[in-house]
Design a protein around this motif. Sequence first.
Motif, PDB file in Angstrom:
ATOM      1  N   TRP A  93      28.761  40.763  44.355  1.00 16.27           N
ATOM      2  CA  TRP A  93      29.988  41.554  44.464  1.00 16.27           C
ATOM      3  C   TRP A  93      31.202  40.631  44.508  1.00 16.27           C
ATOM      4  O   TRP A  93      32.189  40.853  43.812  1.00 16.27           O
ATOM      5  CB  TRP A  93      29.917  42.450  45.708  1.00 16.27           C
ATOM      6  CG  TRP A  93      31.167  43.221  45.943  1.00 16.27           C
ATOM      7  CD1 TRP A  93      31.570  44.349  45.293  1.00 16.27           C
ATOM      8  CD2 TRP A  93      32.189  42.917  46.880  1.00 16.27           C
ATOM      9  NE1 TRP A  93      32.779  44.759  45.779  1.00 16.27           N
ATOM     10  CE2 TRP A  93      33.177  43.896  46.759  1.00 16.27           C
ATOM     11  CE3 TRP A  93      32.348  41.897  47.818  1.00 16.27           C
ATOM     12  CZ2 TRP A  93      34.323  43.887  47.531  1.00 16.27           C
ATOM     13  CZ3 TRP A  93      33.483  41.896  48.591  1.00 16.27           C
ATOM     14  CH2 TRP A  93      34.453  42.886  48.445  1.00 16.27           C
ATOM     15  N   ASP A 114      34.420  40.309  41.782  1.00 14.94           N
ATOM     16  CA  ASP A 114      35.815  40.493  42.205  1.00 14.94           C
ATOM     17  C   ASP A 114      36.626  39.280  41.754  1.00 14.94           C
ATOM     18  O   ASP A 114      37.034  38.439  42.542  1.00 14.94           O
ATOM     19  CB  ASP A 114      35.875  40.669  43.729  1.00 14.94           C
ATOM     20  CG  ASP A 114      37.290  40.895  44.230  1.00 14.94           C
ATOM     21  OD1 ASP A 114      38.176  41.243  43.421  1.00 14.94           O
ATOM     22  OD2 ASP A 114      37.504  40.704  45.442  1.00 14.94           O
ATOM     23  N   ASN A 169      39.666  38.828  40.707  1.00 16.17           N
ATOM     24  CA  ASN A 169      41.042  38.603  41.165  1.00 16.17           C
ATOM     25  C   ASN A 169      41.129  38.464  42.680  1.00 16.17           C
ATOM     26  O   ASN A 169      42.215  38.265  43.228  1.00 16.17           O
ATOM     27  CB  ASN A 169      41.982  39.700  40.659  1.00 16.17           C
ATOM     28  CG  ASN A 169      41.659  41.068  41.231  1.00 16.17           C
ATOM     29  OD1 ASN A 169      40.794  41.212  42.081  1.00 16.17           O
ATOM     30  ND2 ASN A 169      42.355  42.078  40.739  1.00 16.17           N
ATOM     31  N   ASP A 178      40.806  40.581  45.174  1.00 20.42           N
ATOM     32  CA  ASP A 178      41.517  41.598  45.955  1.00 20.42           C
ATOM     33  C   ASP A 178      40.605  42.386  46.892  1.00 20.42           C
ATOM     34  O   ASP A 178      41.036  43.319  47.556  1.00 20.42           O
ATOM     35  CB  ASP A 178      42.281  42.553  45.040  1.00 20.42           C
ATOM     36  CG  ASP A 178      41.386  43.422  44.167  1.00 20.42           C
ATOM     37  OD1 ASP A 178      40.144  43.234  44.185  1.00 20.42           O
ATOM     38  OD2 ASP A 178      41.922  44.296  43.459  1.00 20.42           O
ATOM     39  N   LYS A 196      38.099  44.216  45.974  1.00 20.72           N
ATOM     40  CA  LYS A 196      37.612  45.406  45.280  1.00 20.72           C
ATOM     41  C   LYS A 196      37.082  44.982  43.915  1.00 20.72           C
ATOM     42  O   LYS A 196      37.551  44.011  43.332  1.00 20.72           O
ATOM     43  CB  LYS A 196      38.738  46.415  45.076  1.00 20.72           C
ATOM     44  CG  LYS A 196      39.404  46.867  46.349  1.00 20.72           C
ATOM     45  CD  LYS A 196      40.621  47.707  46.026  1.00 20.72           C
ATOM     46  CE  LYS A 196      41.413  47.981  47.296  1.00 20.72           C
ATOM     47  NZ  LYS A 196      42.693  48.611  46.976  1.00 20.72           N
ATOM     48  N   VAL A 197      36.127  45.750  43.414  1.00 21.80           N
ATOM     49  CA  VAL A 197      35.615  45.497  42.064  1.00 21.80           C
ATOM     50  C   VAL A 197      36.049  46.658  41.186  1.00 21.80           C
ATOM     51  O   VAL A 197      35.606  47.794  41.365  1.00 21.80           O
ATOM     52  CB  VAL A 197      34.075  45.350  42.065  1.00 21.80           C
ATOM     53  CG1 VAL A 197      33.550  45.212  40.641  1.00 21.80           C
ATOM     54  CG2 VAL A 197      33.658  44.147  42.905  1.00 21.80           C
ATOM     55  N   SER A 198      36.942  46.359  40.251  1.00 22.06           N
ATOM     56  CA  SER A 198      37.430  47.395  39.338  1.00 22.06           C
ATOM     57  C   SER A 198      36.378  47.664  38.262  1.00 22.06           C
ATOM     58  O   SER A 198      35.417  46.897  38.103  1.00 22.06           O
ATOM     59  CB  SER A 198      38.724  46.936  38.664  1.00 22.06           C
ATOM     60  OG  SER A 198      38.446  45.865  37.764  1.00 22.06           O
ATOM     61  N   GLN A 199      36.597  48.729  37.505  1.00 18.03           N
ATOM     62  CA  GLN A 199      35.671  49.038  36.420  1.00 18.03           C
ATOM     63  C   GLN A 199      35.663  47.910  35.399  1.00 18.03           C
ATOM     64  O   GLN A 199      34.608  47.539  34.884  1.00 18.03           O
ATOM     65  CB  GLN A 199      36.038  50.362  35.755  1.00 18.03           C
ATOM     66  CG  GLN A 199      35.035  50.757  34.690  1.00 18.03           C
ATOM     67  CD  GLN A 199      35.272  52.153  34.142  1.00 18.03           C
ATOM     68  OE1 GLN A 199      36.139  52.876  34.606  1.00 18.03           O
ATOM     69  NE2 GLN A 199      34.490  52.525  33.163  1.00 18.03           N
ATOM     70  N   ASP A 200      36.829  47.345  35.110  1.00 12.49           N
ATOM     71  CA  ASP A 200      36.886  46.225  34.158  1.00 12.49           C
ATOM     72  C   ASP A 200      36.097  45.024  34.677  1.00 12.49           C
ATOM     73  O   ASP A 200      35.358  44.388  33.927  1.00 12.49           O
ATOM     74  CB  ASP A 200      38.331  45.823  33.880  1.00 12.49           C
ATOM     75  CG  ASP A 200      39.057  46.816  32.987  1.00 12.49           C
ATOM     76  OD1 ASP A 200      38.388  47.605  32.289  1.00 12.49           O
ATOM     77  OD2 ASP A 200      40.302  46.798  32.995  1.00 12.49           O
ATOM     78  N   GLU A 201      36.291  44.695  35.965  1.00 16.33           N
ATOM     79  CA  GLU A 201      35.551  43.569  36.539  1.00 16.33           C
ATOM     80  C   GLU A 201      34.051  43.836  36.492  1.00 16.33           C
ATOM     81  O   GLU A 201      33.260  42.947  36.158  1.00 16.33           O
ATOM     82  CB  GLU A 201      35.993  43.327  37.989  1.00 16.33           C
ATOM     83  CG  GLU A 201      37.383  42.731  38.112  1.00 16.33           C
ATOM     84  CD  GLU A 201      37.898  42.713  39.538  1.00 16.33           C
ATOM     85  OE1 GLU A 201      38.568  41.728  39.900  1.00 16.33           O
ATOM     86  OE2 GLU A 201      37.640  43.685  40.285  1.00 16.33           O
ATOM     87  N   SER A 227      32.408  45.927  34.448  1.00 15.81           N
ATOM     88  CA  SER A 227      31.918  46.007  33.066  1.00 15.81           C
ATOM     89  C   SER A 227      31.772  44.649  32.408  1.00 15.81           C
ATOM     90  O   SER A 227      30.892  44.453  31.572  1.00 15.81           O
ATOM     91  CB  SER A 227      32.861  46.873  32.227  1.00 15.81           C
ATOM     92  OG  SER A 227      32.885  48.185  32.722  1.00 15.81           O
TER      93      SER A 227
END
Length: 145
Positions: A94, A98, A100, A102, A104-109, A111
């Motif tokens: 995880w 992440d 960047n 922050d 949190k794991v965004s959908q872009d991160e 994917s």
Amino acid sequence: MRQSFLLAALLLGLAPLSSAQAQDAPRAQRFLQRVDTNGDGAVTRDEIMAARERMFKRLDRNGDGVIDENEIETARQAIDDRALAAEARLGNRWRRMDRNGDGKVSQDEFSTSTPLFDLVDRNGDGKLSADEIAAVRKLIADRAN
């Protein structure tokens, strides 16, 4: 009679505990790979009995023909240790996703993260060769035994 059948099915891993588990094809496939020793795609009573004998031998660590409380505690501790290790791996994965930082794991991160592919792609060419796939399959098979 029905209760003993359900208990036996649960112990053998044949009865799902929830509808989500009933749809868990990968788990069923792993079970089949472990138990279907002749590779015919089906599990016979003899294969189940052989799997149960292997399990008994693994649990009977001192080979005295009985499973005692100490042996069960050893098995429980091994399961706990593996669960803690899996939890740590999940946290590490995880954090790597992440990108960047922050928290949190965004959908872009998510994917764009392909750690298993990257691990198997030993030469880093962005493709999985037959040799790379075979090496990983051998590693997995060795760990299963």
